[in-house]
Write a protein that holds these residues in place. Sequence first.
Motif, PDB file in Angstrom:
ATOM      1  N   MET A 121       0.837  -1.188   0.000  1.00 39.19           N
ATOM      2  CA  MET A 121       0.000   0.000   0.000  1.00 39.19           C
ATOM      3  C   MET A 121       0.876   1.245   0.000  1.00 39.19           C
ATOM      4  O   MET A 121       1.947   1.253   0.599  1.00 39.19           O
ATOM      5  N   GLN A 122       0.387   2.280  -0.678  1.00 41.16           N
ATOM      6  CA  GLN A 122       1.056   3.571  -0.627  1.00 41.16           C
ATOM      7  C   GLN A 122       0.372   4.427   0.436  1.00 41.16           C
ATOM      8  O   GLN A 122      -0.856   4.472   0.517  1.00 41.16           O
ATOM      9  N   VAL A 123       1.159   5.086   1.279  1.00 40.87           N
ATOM     10  CA  VAL A 123       0.635   5.937   2.341  1.00 40.87           C
ATOM     11  C   VAL A 123       1.250   7.328   2.195  1.00 40.87           C
ATOM     12  O   VAL A 123       2.477   7.467   2.118  1.00 40.87           O
ATOM     13  N   LEU A 124       0.383   8.336   2.147  1.00 38.65           N
ATOM     14  CA  LEU A 124       0.810   9.713   1.909  1.00 38.65           C
ATOM     15  C   LEU A 124       0.346  10.615   3.046  1.00 38.65           C
ATOM     16  O   LEU A 124      -0.731  10.414   3.611  1.00 38.65           O
ATOM     17  N   ILE A 125       1.150  11.621   3.364  1.00 32.87           N
ATOM     18  CA  ILE A 125       0.736  12.714   4.236  1.00 32.87           C
ATOM     19  C   ILE A 125       0.815  13.987   3.413  1.00 32.87           C
ATOM     20  O   ILE A 125       1.912  14.438   3.052  1.00 32.87           O
ATOM     21  N   ASP A 126      -0.335  14.539   3.060  1.00 35.74           N
ATOM     22  CA  ASP A 126      -0.391  15.728   2.207  1.00 35.74           C
ATOM     23  C   ASP A 126       0.453  15.541   0.943  1.00 35.74           C
ATOM     24  O   ASP A 126       1.182  16.439   0.519  1.00 35.74           O
ATOM     25  N   GLY A 127       0.386  14.358   0.361  1.00 37.08           N
ATOM     26  CA  GLY A 127       1.081  14.080  -0.885  1.00 37.08           C
ATOM     27  C   GLY A 127       2.492  13.575  -0.729  1.00 37.08           C
ATOM     28  O   GLY A 127       3.126  13.194  -1.722  1.00 37.08           O
ATOM     29  N   ARG A 128       3.032  13.528   0.493  1.00 38.38           N
ATOM     30  CA  ARG A 128       4.397  13.039   0.721  1.00 38.38           C
ATOM     31  C   ARG A 128       4.339  11.590   1.202  1.00 38.38           C
ATOM     32  O   ARG A 128       3.713  11.273   2.199  1.00 38.38           O
ATOM     33  N   SER A 129       5.028  10.698   0.473  1.00 37.70           N
ATOM     34  CA  SER A 129       4.990   9.279   0.806  1.00 37.70           C
ATOM     35  C   SER A 129       5.794   8.991   2.059  1.00 37.70           C
ATOM     36  O   SER A 129       6.911   9.493   2.243  1.00 37.70           O
ATOM     37  N   VAL A 130       5.223   8.158   2.952  1.00 36.66           N
ATOM     38  CA  VAL A 130       5.945   7.712   4.143  1.00 36.66           C
ATOM     39  C   VAL A 130       6.250   6.214   4.057  1.00 36.66           C
ATOM     40  O   VAL A 130       6.602   5.582   5.048  1.00 36.66           O
ATOM     41  N   TYR A 131       6.116   5.663   2.856  1.00 37.50           N
ATOM     42  CA  TYR A 131       6.483   4.260   2.602  1.00 37.50           C
ATOM     43  C   TYR A 131       8.007   4.158   2.563  1.00 37.50           C
ATOM     44  O   TYR A 131       8.674   4.894   1.833  1.00 37.50           O
ATOM     45  N   ARG A 132       8.586   3.267   3.361  1.00 39.64           N
ATOM     46  CA  ARG A 132      10.042   3.108   3.423  1.00 39.64           C
ATOM     47  C   ARG A 132      10.486   2.089   2.375  1.00 39.64           C
ATOM     48  O   ARG A 132      10.150   0.909   2.463  1.00 39.64           O
ATOM     49  N   ALA A 133      11.247   2.561   1.400  1.00 40.28           N
ATOM     50  CA  ALA A 133      11.651   1.691   0.295  1.00 40.28           C
ATOM     51  C   ALA A 133      12.707   0.677   0.702  1.00 40.28           C
ATOM     52  O   ALA A 133      12.804  -0.401   0.114  1.00 40.28           O
ATOM     53  N   GLY A 134      13.536   0.992   1.691  1.00 44.46           N
ATOM     54  CA  GLY A 134      14.617   0.082   2.062  1.00 44.46           C
ATOM     55  C   GLY A 134      14.112  -1.249   2.571  1.00 44.46           C
ATOM     56  O   GLY A 134      14.549  -2.312   2.129  1.00 44.46           O
ATOM     57  N   LEU A 135      13.173  -1.218   3.517  1.00 43.20           N
ATOM     58  CA  LEU A 135      12.638  -2.446   4.109  1.00 43.20           C
ATOM     59  C   LEU A 135      11.188  -2.672   3.719  1.00 43.20           C
ATOM     60  O   LEU A 135      10.507  -3.523   4.311  1.00 43.20           O
ATOM     61  N   ALA A 136      10.678  -1.928   2.737  1.00 40.33           N
ATOM     62  CA  ALA A 136       9.331  -2.121   2.192  1.00 40.33           C
ATOM     63  C   ALA A 136       8.281  -2.168   3.286  1.00 40.33           C
ATOM     64  O   ALA A 136       7.585  -3.161   3.461  1.00 40.33           O
ATOM     65  N   THR A 137       8.157  -1.083   4.016  1.00 44.05           N
ATOM     66  CA  THR A 137       7.212  -1.087   5.125  1.00 44.05           C
ATOM     67  C   THR A 137       6.740   0.331   5.405  1.00 44.05           C
ATOM     68  O   THR A 137       7.317   1.309   4.933  1.00 44.05           O
ATOM     69  N   VAL A 138       5.675   0.416   6.169  1.00 35.52           N
ATOM     70  CA  VAL A 138       5.200   1.674   6.731  1.00 35.52           C
ATOM     71  C   VAL A 138       5.215   1.513   8.239  1.00 35.52           C
ATOM     72  O   VAL A 138       4.599   0.593   8.775  1.00 35.52           O
ATOM     73  N   ASP A 139       5.943   2.386   8.934  1.00 37.13           N
ATOM     74  CA  ASP A 139       5.983   2.325  10.395  1.00 37.13           C
ATOM     75  C   ASP A 139       4.741   3.026  10.934  1.00 37.13           C
ATOM     76  O   ASP A 139       4.763   4.203  11.279  1.00 37.13           O
ATOM     77  N   TRP A 140       3.647   2.275  11.008  1.00 36.08           N
ATOM     78  CA  TRP A 140       2.366   2.879  11.373  1.00 36.08           C
ATOM     79  C   TRP A 140       2.396   3.512  12.753  1.00 36.08           C
ATOM     80  O   TRP A 140       1.733   4.536  12.984  1.00 36.08           O
ATOM     81  N   SER A 141       3.110   2.931  13.684  1.00 40.24           N
ATOM     82  CA  SER A 141       3.149   3.496  15.033  1.00 40.24           C
ATOM     83  C   SER A 141       4.068   4.706  15.120  1.00 40.24           C
ATOM     84  O   SER A 141       4.103   5.382  16.150  1.00 40.24           O
ATOM     85  N   ASP A 142       4.809   5.004  14.047  1.00 41.38           N
ATOM     86  CA  ASP A 142       5.773   6.103  14.065  1.00 41.38           C
ATOM     87  C   ASP A 142       5.463   7.194  13.042  1.00 41.38           C
ATOM     88  O   ASP A 142       6.302   8.049  12.789  1.00 41.38           O
TER      89      ASP A 142
END
Length: 715
Positions: free
Chosen positions: A116-137
């Motif tokens: 899934m792609q996750v954006l904050i005001d159009g800025r992606s918070v998807y981490r490409a290195g480990l392919a994850t979104v730190d939802w708690s962070d």
Amino acid sequence: MPDSFLKQGRFVFPGTPPYPRLLLLTALLGGPALAEDLFIDNQDLPQVLTATRLKQSPAAVPGSMTVLDNELIRASGARDIPELLRLVPGMMIGYGAGNQPTVNYHGSNVSDARRMQVLIDGRSVYRAGLATVDWSDIPVAIEDIERIEVFRGPNTVSYGANALMAVVNILTRNPADSHGTRVKLTRGQDGINDYYASQGFGWDSGDLRLSLSGQQDDGFDHDQFGRDYRDSRRANRININAVHTLAPDQTLEWQLAAKEGSNQRPYTYQPVFGNYRAGDNADVNAKDYAGSVRWNLDLNPEHSLYVQGSAQHFDRQQVWRACDAAIAFSPELTRLWQLDPNFAEKVARNLYTGNLPITTDPELGALMGQVQNQWASGGRNTICGDVDQSTRETRYDLEIQDTLSLTDSLRLVSGMNYRYDRADSQTYFNGSLDDQTWRLFGQLEWRADEHWIVQGGAMYEHSQLSGNSLTPRVAVNYLITPRHGLRAVYSEAIRSPDMFENNVNWSYTVKNLSPNLYGLQNGEYFVKTRGPGNLDQERMRSRELGYNGAFSDLDLNVDVKLFYDEITGMISEPLKNNQFIASNANKARFSGSEAQFDWRVTQRDRLRLTYAYVDAWASNPADRRLSARNSGSAGWLRDWGEGWSSALFYYGDDALNQYRYERIDLRLAKRFKIQGSNLELAALWQQRLDDEPVTLEQNRYDSRHRLSVSAELEF
């Protein structure tokens, strides 16, 4: 499409009166007088942006959308974004070890949510290195969120690789709507201790909001053996959001965000040789920094563009002390692992018994003999050292987008994006690894007449590590009225293998060895993992039929869809340093139906229902464990007058990783006006209706209920 799919795609709300469905069917299929009343277009049409980057009414969107507005976010009492996403049909919310939320649309690997792609005001918070979104962070406070738009389906066309299954776009409040001071404190069971404070002000040509926020809780209470669970979390955030009016046709927006905190981790290290244990601290200390700036230019009412640049840095420090046998650092055992990991593991696990495997390979036999001699001459002695699993990721992103109305019936959005990613980890990459990605995208909307809309789009993407891709989407919408539309959508999407999957160079340099090993302070652990380097992209083909309607007189919004999605070339292997062999050998299929109803029954009552039926199949069982066949939510929001309000929510999944999840939340609030200020006191009661662990067997609470209270002052 098979008949069984259509039969299985039925949706039913147990115990819910069928009146909304009867009204809908009457309006669409009969009852001319009632239909005429329901379809009156007497209000401004709401608009969403996330689907195509064009502002569109929900009935004209080429796909399924869910919008969580500010009223719903506030009434839910949710403390983090994963809890909010329980209100989205088809969204599967689980937890990995302790405080690590996993969010998947329709499902996939239970421990790694990476599609899934996750954006904050159009800025992606998807981490490409480990392919994850730190939802708690995620460095944004719930109180700063104006709305969340979720595009439920593949959207690589608009947002590039990794928007494979859904897009979550978090939109924060405009600083112009945040003037004044706002303070909120929340306390509750399980160590809940949250705070929020913001100050907003404006001047002749701009507005600014500064907010400080923090969260803390104790996580789960005990594991499946009744032992205390080490999984508390703590976070502190600062956000600055500003908008400047440069000219009547130009604005400049900029944001700064920083977050620091710590997430405890259960001690999960399992030594290969014997039962050695050194401590319980495998915690992660996190620091995140982000900044973005966006220039908007309205050339004329039919033509606008923007340029947006952003930079962000993720820093995760994780060091713990572990113990194993000295033989674990043997160069000969390391060489044996490199030649044949399966054989090396059998040798390592059978050194205690002496029942070593048999081989006809002379090199393997010679190495095994040397390892056996080392074991006999002190190799079984205990040795301890510091394991460093820290990672850092940096991203720079630049995007240009142009939106143009070519004619009264033809609109075009096009643009270009450049992104640079760098991952640093001595453990995972033996140093650093970087990637550069170029994207060209376009979306065309043609209103053939007052009823028919034809939409098409494509995204071309070139990644230095993953190669080239071209993903298309085509959709046809039939507008019964401007507020009621039928849609048929076909789209393709990709997910590029992340740096870890394709290019991992995983090895542990264990430092501060005690006692010293052969006079050395540091040693190399024998298990080493290398990525294949030639993985292809995962590819999805998606088909959707749907209806979206807004009944003005009833104040009822409805969205229904049938879907059939196939993923091929799926990378499903778990990310672990033990015979990790990533491949594109897997595939999955998701089919079913979804529905959401949002009905303002009266000026004081709002009902909201969601339901998803997902028939999931995957060649790898791990990719279907986090797919509940039946899931949904129900909510009733009520304004009682005199400052009193309530919200009652139900959340349910029949089986997430084979565990049922059902919960009822009740929030009661009272607002007071005190000398021009507003004070709200609220209490949230959460009650589990089942008595099962959450996603994994070790995630357990002592009690099935949780109480928290909050006080919020605005002046």
